[in-house]
Design a protein around this motif. Structure first.
Motif, PDB file in Angstrom:
ATOM      1  N   ASN A 142       0.139  10.538 -18.698  1.00  0.00           N
ATOM      2  CA  ASN A 142       0.752   9.453 -19.450  1.00  0.00           C
ATOM      3  C   ASN A 142       2.233   9.269 -19.080  1.00  0.00           C
ATOM      4  O   ASN A 142       3.035  10.208 -19.165  1.00  0.00           O
ATOM      5  N   ASN A 143       2.573   8.058 -18.630  1.00  0.00           N
ATOM      6  CA  ASN A 143       3.938   7.686 -18.245  1.00  0.00           C
ATOM      7  C   ASN A 143       4.472   8.464 -17.043  1.00  0.00           C
ATOM      8  O   ASN A 143       5.683   8.474 -16.814  1.00  0.00           O
ATOM      9  N   LYS A 144       3.591   9.089 -16.272  1.00  0.00           N
ATOM     10  CA  LYS A 144       4.014   9.853 -15.101  1.00  0.00           C
ATOM     11  C   LYS A 144       4.171   8.936 -13.887  1.00  0.00           C
ATOM     12  O   LYS A 144       3.467   7.933 -13.742  1.00  0.00           O
ATOM     13  N   VAL A 145       5.112   9.319 -13.020  1.00  0.00           N
ATOM     14  CA  VAL A 145       5.255   8.668 -11.718  1.00  0.00           C
ATOM     15  C   VAL A 145       4.498   9.535 -10.717  1.00  0.00           C
ATOM     16  O   VAL A 145       4.821  10.720 -10.542  1.00  0.00           O
ATOM     17  N   VAL A 146       3.487   8.959 -10.081  1.00  0.00           N
ATOM     18  CA  VAL A 146       2.505   9.736  -9.305  1.00  0.00           C
ATOM     19  C   VAL A 146       2.505   9.304  -7.845  1.00  0.00           C
ATOM     20  O   VAL A 146       2.599   8.109  -7.537  1.00  0.00           O
ATOM     21  N   LEU A 147       2.366  10.287  -6.956  1.00  0.00           N
ATOM     22  CA  LEU A 147       2.171  10.041  -5.529  1.00  0.00           C
ATOM     23  C   LEU A 147       0.770  10.490  -5.145  1.00  0.00           C
ATOM     24  O   LEU A 147       0.380  11.625  -5.418  1.00  0.00           O
ATOM     25  N   ASP A 148       0.012   9.596  -4.518  1.00  0.00           N
ATOM     26  CA  ASP A 148      -1.314   9.924  -3.974  1.00  0.00           C
ATOM     27  C   ASP A 148      -1.171   9.937  -2.455  1.00  0.00           C
ATOM     28  O   ASP A 148      -1.186   8.906  -1.797  1.00  0.00           O
ATOM     29  N   MET A 149      -1.035  11.143  -1.899  1.00  0.00           N
ATOM     30  CA  MET A 149      -0.753  11.305  -0.466  1.00  0.00           C
ATOM     31  C   MET A 149      -2.061  11.488   0.300  1.00  0.00           C
ATOM     32  O   MET A 149      -2.851  12.369  -0.022  1.00  0.00           O
ATOM     33  N   GLY A 150      -2.287  10.660   1.331  1.00  0.00           N
ATOM     34  CA  GLY A 150      -3.575  10.670   2.013  1.00  0.00           C
ATOM     35  C   GLY A 150      -4.616  10.059   1.100  1.00  0.00           C
ATOM     36  O   GLY A 150      -5.667  10.635   0.828  1.00  0.00           O
ATOM     37  N   CYS A 151      -4.327   8.837   0.625  1.00  0.00           N
ATOM     38  CA  CYS A 151      -5.047   8.266  -0.521  1.00  0.00           C
ATOM     39  C   CYS A 151      -6.505   7.922  -0.253  1.00  0.00           C
ATOM     40  O   CYS A 151      -7.306   7.847  -1.175  1.00  0.00           O
ATOM     41  N   ILE A 171      -0.225   6.556  -0.174  1.00  0.00           N
ATOM     42  CA  ILE A 171       0.126   6.533   1.244  1.00  0.00           C
ATOM     43  C   ILE A 171      -1.026   7.098   2.062  1.00  0.00           C
ATOM     44  O   ILE A 171      -1.609   8.131   1.713  1.00  0.00           O
ATOM     45  N   ASP A 172      -1.351   6.427   3.162  1.00  0.00           N
ATOM     46  CA  ASP A 172      -2.345   6.947   4.093  1.00  0.00           C
ATOM     47  C   ASP A 172      -1.976   6.493   5.501  1.00  0.00           C
ATOM     48  O   ASP A 172      -1.480   5.374   5.693  1.00  0.00           O
ATOM     49  N   ILE A 173      -2.237   7.344   6.470  1.00  0.00           N
ATOM     50  CA  ILE A 173      -1.892   7.036   7.851  1.00  0.00           C
ATOM     51  C   ILE A 173      -2.836   6.016   8.468  1.00  0.00           C
ATOM     52  O   ILE A 173      -2.520   5.374   9.476  1.00  0.00           O
ATOM     53  N   ASP A 174      -4.000   5.826   7.854  1.00  0.00           N
ATOM     54  CA  ASP A 174      -5.058   4.976   8.399  1.00  0.00           C
ATOM     55  C   ASP A 174      -5.053   3.617   7.701  1.00  0.00           C
ATOM     56  O   ASP A 174      -5.189   3.534   6.483  1.00  0.00           O
ATOM     57  N   ASP A 175      -4.917   2.538   8.480  1.00  0.00           N
ATOM     58  CA  ASP A 175      -4.893   1.211   7.857  1.00  0.00           C
ATOM     59  C   ASP A 175      -6.237   0.831   7.254  1.00  0.00           C
ATOM     60  O   ASP A 175      -6.308  -0.013   6.354  1.00  0.00           O
ATOM     61  N   TRP A 176      -7.343   1.429   7.726  1.00  0.00           N
ATOM     62  CA  TRP A 176      -8.634   1.219   7.071  1.00  0.00           C
ATOM     63  C   TRP A 176      -8.536   1.672   5.615  1.00  0.00           C
ATOM     64  O   TRP A 176      -9.040   1.017   4.707  1.00  0.00           O
ATOM     65  N   CYS A 177      -7.900   2.835   5.420  1.00  0.00           N
ATOM     66  CA  CYS A 177      -7.801   3.401   4.079  1.00  0.00           C
ATOM     67  C   CYS A 177      -6.905   2.564   3.180  1.00  0.00           C
ATOM     68  O   CYS A 177      -7.255   2.306   2.025  1.00  0.00           O
ATOM     69  N   THR A 182      -6.295  -0.886  -1.428  1.00  0.00           N
ATOM     70  CA  THR A 182      -5.836  -2.130  -2.058  1.00  0.00           C
ATOM     71  C   THR A 182      -7.000  -2.888  -2.681  1.00  0.00           C
ATOM     72  O   THR A 182      -6.905  -3.417  -3.797  1.00  0.00           O
ATOM     73  N   GLU A 183      -8.127  -2.928  -1.963  1.00  0.00           N
ATOM     74  CA  GLU A 183      -9.323  -3.602  -2.481  1.00  0.00           C
ATOM     75  C   GLU A 183      -9.826  -2.920  -3.743  1.00  0.00           C
ATOM     76  O   GLU A 183     -10.184  -3.579  -4.730  1.00  0.00           O
ATOM     77  N   ASN A 184      -9.850  -1.585  -3.728  1.00  0.00           N
ATOM     78  CA  ASN A 184     -10.336  -0.856  -4.896  1.00  0.00           C
ATOM     79  C   ASN A 184      -9.392  -0.985  -6.087  1.00  0.00           C
ATOM     80  O   ASN A 184      -9.837  -0.988  -7.243  1.00  0.00           O
ATOM     81  N   VAL A 195       0.887   0.516  -2.189  1.00  0.00           N
ATOM     82  CA  VAL A 195       0.087   1.098  -1.112  1.00  0.00           C
ATOM     83  C   VAL A 195       0.858   0.979   0.202  1.00  0.00           C
ATOM     84  O   VAL A 195       1.274  -0.115   0.589  1.00  0.00           O
ATOM     85  N   ILE A 196       1.044   2.121   0.882  1.00  0.00           N
ATOM     86  CA  ILE A 196       1.863   2.184   2.087  1.00  0.00           C
ATOM     87  C   ILE A 196       1.057   2.819   3.221  1.00  0.00           C
ATOM     88  O   ILE A 196       0.378   3.827   3.022  1.00  0.00           O
ATOM     89  N   THR A 197       1.143   2.230   4.414  1.00  0.00           N
ATOM     90  CA  THR A 197       0.525   2.821   5.599  1.00  0.00           C
ATOM     91  C   THR A 197       1.551   3.700   6.297  1.00  0.00           C
ATOM     92  O   THR A 197       2.636   3.235   6.654  1.00  0.00           O
ATOM     93  N   GLY A 198       1.221   4.977   6.485  1.00  0.00           N
ATOM     94  CA  GLY A 198       2.143   5.894   7.144  1.00  0.00           C
ATOM     95  C   GLY A 198       1.859   7.334   6.745  1.00  0.00           C
ATOM     96  O   GLY A 198       0.820   7.645   6.169  1.00  0.00           O
ATOM     97  N   ASP A 199       2.820   8.223   7.041  1.00  0.00           N
ATOM     98  CA  ASP A 199       2.686   9.636   6.699  1.00  0.00           C
ATOM     99  C   ASP A 199       3.805  10.031   5.752  1.00  0.00           C
ATOM    100  O   ASP A 199       4.438   9.173   5.124  1.00  0.00           O
ATOM    101  N   ALA A 200       4.081  11.337   5.650  1.00  0.00           N
ATOM    102  CA  ALA A 200       5.074  11.811   4.686  1.00  0.00           C
ATOM    103  C   ALA A 200       6.472  11.288   4.982  1.00  0.00           C
ATOM    104  O   ALA A 200       7.323  11.255   4.089  1.00  0.00           O
ATOM    105  N   SER A 201       6.710  10.858   6.213  1.00  0.00           N
ATOM    106  CA  SER A 201       8.025  10.295   6.542  1.00  0.00           C
ATOM    107  C   SER A 201       8.279   8.974   5.814  1.00  0.00           C
ATOM    108  O   SER A 201       9.416   8.507   5.744  1.00  0.00           O
ATOM    109  N   GLN A 202       7.224   8.361   5.270  1.00  0.00           N
ATOM    110  CA  GLN A 202       7.349   7.103   4.554  1.00  0.00           C
ATOM    111  C   GLN A 202       7.671   7.291   3.070  1.00  0.00           C
ATOM    112  O   GLN A 202       7.809   6.304   2.347  1.00  0.00           O
ATOM    113  N   LEU A 203       7.785   8.534   2.633  1.00  0.00           N
ATOM    114  CA  LEU A 203       8.054   8.764   1.218  1.00  0.00           C
ATOM    115  C   LEU A 203       9.397   8.168   0.821  1.00  0.00           C
ATOM    116  O   LEU A 203      10.390   8.336   1.534  1.00  0.00           O
ATOM    117  N   PRO A 204       9.433   7.466  -0.298  1.00  0.00           N
ATOM    118  CA  PRO A 204      10.696   6.860  -0.749  1.00  0.00           C
ATOM    119  C   PRO A 204      11.788   7.899  -0.923  1.00  0.00           C
ATOM    120  O   PRO A 204      11.581   8.922  -1.576  1.00  0.00           O
TER     121      PRO A 204
END
Length: 278
Positions: A142-151, A171-177, A182-184, A195-204
């Motif tokens: 509840n009210n948490k800020v969450v990161l889903d890495m390799g989503c 975040i996921d490195i694969d644009d299929w994912c 995004t669809e889900n 939703v971000i395409t990339g790896d851990a280097s893309q972390l805000p």
């Protein structure tokens, strides 16, 4: 982008041998696996596939033979493959049902997640995804800020959002994912996920997370735990999976170096999931 499907059959079937082979293929770039009664199917991007991989498969346990076949899977065929062969509704911890849009008969429980299955890892069927979902159900979101890495499909971030997360970054490195995630999100009426395409280097760089979810694989986790710790608030929760029980000491050794203390662990079919607190 096409995928290569490697189907591995063991004679006779042996779970330990199957797990070891999947771990070996994971080290070589295979992204997802679907187990069956005789072995498993493994998937890798066509651009990452080497013809030497199946030839180098070595049986880790004597007395068992390996047979393999290869198939190119096109994006347009993936839904049909899942609908015909794999994806059946599942219930996690008697609280959450995961189904696809083509399912019309499924258990009625408090939380429902609809996943359009494509070439993305994470429909709840694999032990690692199931354990991560259990952790999300067990902990306060509840009210948490969450990161889903390799989503992957986004299933973990979606569940965190349904459980009350204020904001989710996936975040996921694969644009299929990321396309599938995004669809889900749209299917499940999730409106607070970036939703971000990339790896851990893309972390805000300017954002800290209350909860980080990372269901990836041993080597990537070991490489990225330091980055996760930097982005995790003090007292925050880091939930990891995608590795075997025998990998826990290696994961834990890195975690301890970065102010992370193990809270609990889960095991399912030799797959492991670990909860850390900063």
């Amino acid at each position: 982008m096409n995928y290569i499907k490697l189907t591995v059959t063991l004679h006779p079937f042996n779970q330990d041998a199957s797990d070891l082979l999947m771990a070996n293929l994971g080290e070589q770039g295979f992204e997802s696996f679907m187990e069956n009664e005789n072995g498993f199917e493994a998937y890798i991007e066509e651009s990452q596939y080497s013809t030497e991989i199946p030839d180098n498969l070595e049986m880790p346990i004597p007395g068992i033979s390996i047979h393999h076949t290869l198939e190119t899977i096109e994006k347009k065929n993936w839904n049909e493959e899942w609908e015909k062969h794999y994806f059946q509704p599942i219930v996690v911890a008697d609280q959450c049902v995961v189904r696809s849009p083509f399912h019309h008969d499924y258990p009625q429980v408090p939380i429902e997640i609809v996943i359009e299955p494509k070439m993305s890892f994470g429909t709840g069927h694999h032990a690692t995804t199931g354990m991560m979902m259990e952790y999300i159900l067990e902990n306060d979101m509840n009210n948490k800020v969450v990161l889903d890495m390799g989503c992957g499909t986004g299933i973990l971030g979606i569940l965190a959002s349904i459980r009350g997360a204020k904001k989710v970054t996936a975040i996921d490195i694969d644009d299929w994912c990321t396309e599938n995630c995004t669809e889900n999100n749209h299917i499940n009426n999730i409106h607070n996920m970036d939703v971000i395409t990339g790896d851990a280097s893309q972390l805000p760089k300017s954002e800290e997370f209350d909860v980080i979810l990372a269901n990836i694989n041993r080597n990537i986790l070991i490489n990225d735990i330091a980055t996760y710790s930097q982005c995790l608030k003090k007292g925050g929760l880091l939930l990891l999976s995608g590795f075997y029980t025998e990998d826990i000491p290696a994961i834990d050794a890195i975690a301890k170096k970065h102010q992370l203390k193990i809270k609990s662990s889960k095991e399912n079919n030799n797959w492991a999931s670990v909860a850390y607190e900063k």
